[in-house]
Enzyme design. Structure first.
Site, short mmCIF file in Angstrom:
data_model
loop_
_atom_site.label_atom_id
_atom_site.label_comp_id
_atom_site.label_asym_id
_atom_site.label_seq_id
_atom_site.Cartn_x
_atom_site.Cartn_y
_atom_site.Cartn_z
CG HIS A 172 125.20 -41.36 69.25
ND1 HIS A 172 124.65 -42.63 69.16
CD2 HIS A 172 126.54 -41.53 69.33
CE1 HIS A 172 125.64 -43.53 69.19
NE2 HIS A 172 126.79 -42.89 69.30
CG HIS A 190 129.37 -42.52 65.17
ND1 HIS A 190 130.54 -43.24 65.26
CD2 HIS A 190 128.63 -42.87 66.26
CE1 HIS A 190 130.51 -44.00 66.34
NE2 HIS A 190 129.37 -43.78 66.97
P1 5GP Z 1 129.10 -45.80 69.41
O1 5GP Z 1 128.86 -46.83 70.48
O2 5GP Z 1 130.32 -46.15 68.57
O3 5GP Z 1 129.13 -44.38 69.90
O4 5GP Z 1 127.84 -45.85 68.47
C1 5GP Z 1 127.67 -46.80 67.49
C2 5GP Z 1 126.19 -46.87 67.20
O5 5GP Z 1 126.03 -47.51 65.97
C3 5GP Z 1 125.40 -47.67 68.22
O6 5GP Z 1 124.40 -46.83 68.79
C4 5GP Z 1 124.81 -48.83 67.42
O7 5GP Z 1 123.50 -49.15 67.79
C5 5GP Z 1 124.88 -48.31 66.01
N1 5GP Z 1 125.05 -49.34 64.98
C6 5GP Z 1 125.94 -50.37 65.00
N2 5GP Z 1 125.84 -51.10 63.88
C7 5GP Z 1 124.89 -50.50 63.12
C8 5GP Z 1 124.35 -50.79 61.84
O8 5GP Z 1 124.72 -51.75 61.14
N3 5GP Z 1 123.36 -49.97 61.37
C9 5GP Z 1 122.92 -48.88 62.10
N4 5GP Z 1 121.97 -48.13 61.54
N5 5GP Z 1 123.42 -48.58 63.31
C10 5GP Z 1 124.39 -49.38 63.82
#
Ligand code: 5GP
Length: 111
Positions: A100, A98
């Protein structure tokens, strides 16, 4: 076991959806780090960018263009950040690729 993003893609978990086509979904981050914090997610289950292959090149390019279009839609085209965390040491917590899309405030330095 499905990741939370796979559950969202499959419709098992609700999200604040902003964009969707056959290949990509974008929705608001549940814990926003900026006034605009959108997650842009390929529907194809790729663990992280280091697991992407040449076959994914068009998909990755499309994600960049979706990000650019969403930046315009949310009026942050003059200052936004598009990033992906690769691996736990980089802070990745959901192991489905993903990106951001962040903006709407002065963004600090990375690191
Ligand atoms: P990472 O830390 O893997 O780069 O980003 C994961 C992101 O997913 C985090 O910013 C977190 O807030 C978001 N996230 C985790 N669980 C959920 C969810 O159930 N729904 C949404 N919309 N975002 C989520």
């Amino acid at each position: 076991m499905k990741t939370v993003f796979q559950k969202i893609i499959d419709g098992d978990l609700p999200c604040d959806k902003i964009f969707e086509n056959e290949r990509i979904i974008a929705f608001k981050d549940i814990a926003p780090q900026a006034p605009v914090h959108i997650l842009i997610v390929p529907k194809k289950a790729i663990q992280d960018i280091s697991h992407a292959t040449k076959e994914d090149a068009l998909l990755l390019a499309e994600i960049m263009f979706v990000a650019s279009a969403l930046a315009k839609q949310f009026h942050i085209q003059d200052g936004f950040r598009l990033l992906t965390n690769n691996g736990a040491d980089a802070g990745q917590s959901v192991f489905h690729l993903h990106f951001h899309l962040l903006g709407g405030k002065k963004l600090g330095a990375l690191g």
